[in-house]
Design a protein around this motif. Structure first.
Motif, PDB file in Angstrom:
ATOM      1  N   THR A 151      43.350  -1.009  26.378  1.00 49.32           N
ATOM      2  CA  THR A 151      43.709  -1.773  27.657  1.00 49.32           C
ATOM      3  C   THR A 151      43.684  -3.269  27.269  1.00 49.32           C
ATOM      4  OG1 THR A 151      43.253  -2.142  29.626  1.00 49.32           O
ATOM      5  CG2 THR A 151      41.347  -1.743  28.429  1.00 49.32           C
ATOM      6  N   GLY A 152      44.179  -3.953  28.239  1.00 47.80           N
ATOM      7  CA  GLY A 152      44.250  -5.543  28.033  1.00 47.80           C
ATOM      8  C   GLY A 152      43.265  -6.016  28.960  1.00 47.80           C
ATOM      9  N   ARG A 211      52.412  -6.338  28.434  1.00 48.65           N
ATOM     10  CA  ARG A 211      53.105  -7.241  29.113  1.00 48.65           C
ATOM     11  C   ARG A 211      54.514  -7.104  28.247  1.00 48.65           C
ATOM     12  NH1 ARG A 211      48.300 -10.789  29.203  1.00 48.65           N
ATOM     13  NH2 ARG A 211      46.788  -9.614  30.627  1.00 48.65           N
ATOM     14  N   GLY A 245      40.909  -1.430  31.931  1.00 45.07           N
ATOM     15  CA  GLY A 245      40.095  -2.550  32.611  1.00 45.07           C
ATOM     16  C   GLY A 245      40.479  -2.544  34.070  1.00 45.07           C
ATOM     17  N   ARG A 289      56.049  -5.522  33.004  1.00 44.30           N
ATOM     18  CA  ARG A 289      55.067  -4.780  32.384  1.00 44.30           C
ATOM     19  C   ARG A 289      55.615  -3.476  32.078  1.00 44.30           C
ATOM     20  NH1 ARG A 289      49.561  -6.419  33.170  1.00 44.30           N
ATOM     21  NH2 ARG A 289      49.512  -8.607  33.452  1.00 44.30           N
TER      22      ARG A 289
HETATM   23  C1  6PG Z   1      46.695  -6.092  31.507  1.00 45.41           C
HETATM   24  C2  6PG Z   1      45.747  -5.098  31.653  1.00 45.41           C
HETATM   25  C3  6PG Z   1      44.987  -5.062  32.943  1.00 45.41           C
HETATM   26  C4  6PG Z   1      43.528  -5.446  32.802  1.00 45.41           C
HETATM   27  C5  6PG Z   1      42.797  -5.792  34.268  1.00 45.41           C
HETATM   28  C6  6PG Z   1      41.630  -6.261  33.829  1.00 45.41           C
HETATM   29  O1  6PG Z   1      47.460  -6.063  30.788  1.00 45.41           O
HETATM   30  O2  6PG Z   1      46.331  -7.219  32.261  1.00 45.41           O
HETATM   31  O3  6PG Z   1      45.756  -3.991  31.027  1.00 45.41           O
HETATM   32  O4  6PG Z   1      45.228  -3.955  33.655  1.00 45.41           O
HETATM   33  O5  6PG Z   1      42.689  -4.636  32.164  1.00 45.41           O
HETATM   34  O6  6PG Z   1      43.602  -6.711  34.760  1.00 45.41           O
HETATM   35  O7  6PG Z   1      41.521  -7.567  33.212  1.00 45.41           O
HETATM   36  P1  6PG Z   1      40.465  -8.495  33.183  1.00 45.41           P
HETATM   37  O8  6PG Z   1      39.526  -7.845  32.418  1.00 45.41           O
HETATM   38  O9  6PG Z   1      41.078  -9.693  32.324  1.00 45.41           O
HETATM   39  O10 6PG Z   1      40.336  -8.961  34.664  1.00 45.41           O
END
Ligand code: 6PG
Length: 248
Positions: A48-49, A82, A148, A185
């Motif tokens: 995940t990001g 993204r 996340g 995205r």
């Molecule tokens: C992304 C994510 C997104 C992320 C959450 C939590 O590409 O932005 O995959 O789903 O996991 O928004 O992000 P934070 O840990 O920065 O709050």
């Protein structure tokens, strides 16, 4: 469908600080991957990001040398990405490459980034191409999907109230108006994310506490809190720091 049958109750693990949380998640991932490999499997994981994921990735680089994991035999996917230029600092894949994938000895042929603007005509074509890749190479099932969670309860790029929440016949979907920038995205769908033995939510920070509490409350509609729509077939774990757990 507005709720999923969570089957077994999710496990909740609370750590003192974001740093301790990231270390614990990375350590647990390495143990799971090593166990899967010693049982003869080639584990497939989805990254995940987000900020806590970045910290986990850095910890993976630090802890891998003292683990048994052979990263060249791990297949890596992403839950979302993204849709930007390949070298954009916004790329989830770029962050993971720089933080650990390049350092731990992964096999580039087994690291399946989602398309960037250099790889597809548009975001819809990018989503379709990734779905095709998963269908062809995949992943009947992911061993571990990491997610996340946003303060609004989103996971991957599945946002509250968005039409992607109701897509049931696709593996990956485009998003063109994400409330979290950047706007374009690609995201796996609930159907794809739920093909995981193990789902791990990684959550840090006070601003996430209401979403965590709602996701874990009985009867929460996934259209309101998308995190309520994902669970693993074998286990679901919420890895939280104290602040994220403060409303439980
Ligand atoms: C992304 C994510 C997104 C992320 C959450 C939590 O590409 O932005 O995959 O789903 O996991 O928004 O992000 P934070 O840990 O920065 O709050």
């Amino acid at each position: 469908m507005s709720q999923v049958d969570l089957g077994r109750a999710p496990r909740i693990e609370v750590h003192e600080s974001p740093e301790a949380l990231a270390t614990a998640i990375a350590g647990e991932l390495l143990v799971r991957l090593a166990d899967a490999q010693s049982a003869g499997h080639e584990p497939q994981i989805a990254l995940t990001g987000g900020s806590i994921a970045e910290a986990v990735h850095r910890e993976l680089a630090r802890l891998t040398p003292s683990s048994e994991v052979d990263w060249s035999r791990v297949v890596v996917w992403w839950g979302d990405e993204r849709y930007v230029a390949p070298d954009s600092p916004d790329r989830n894949a770029g962050q993971a490459q720089a933080a650990f994938l390049s350092a731990v000895g992964t096999d580039p042929a087994k690291v399946h980034q989602m398309p960037s603007t250099a790889d597809a005509a548009d975001v819809a074509a990018g989503a379709a191409a990734y779905a095709e890749l998963l269908r062809a190479q995949g992943a009947g099932e992911f061993h571990i999907v990491m997610l996340g969670v946003g303060p609004d309860g989103h996971i991957a790029s599945l946002f509250p109230g968005f039409p992607q929440l109701d897509v049931e016949d696709e593996i990956a979907v485009p998003v063109t108006d994400s409330p979290k920038p950047p706007p374009e995205r690609i995201s796996l769908t609930f159907g794809a994310l739920n093909r995981a033995a193990s789902v791990w939510f990684l959550v840090s920070g006070e601003e996430k506490a209401p979403a965590v509490a709602r996701a874990l409350a009985e009867g929460t509609d996934l259209h309101d809190i998308p995190a309520a729509g994902v669970s693993g077939s074998e286990e679901t774990i919420w890895f939280l720091d104290r602040a994220a757990a403060s409303q439980l």
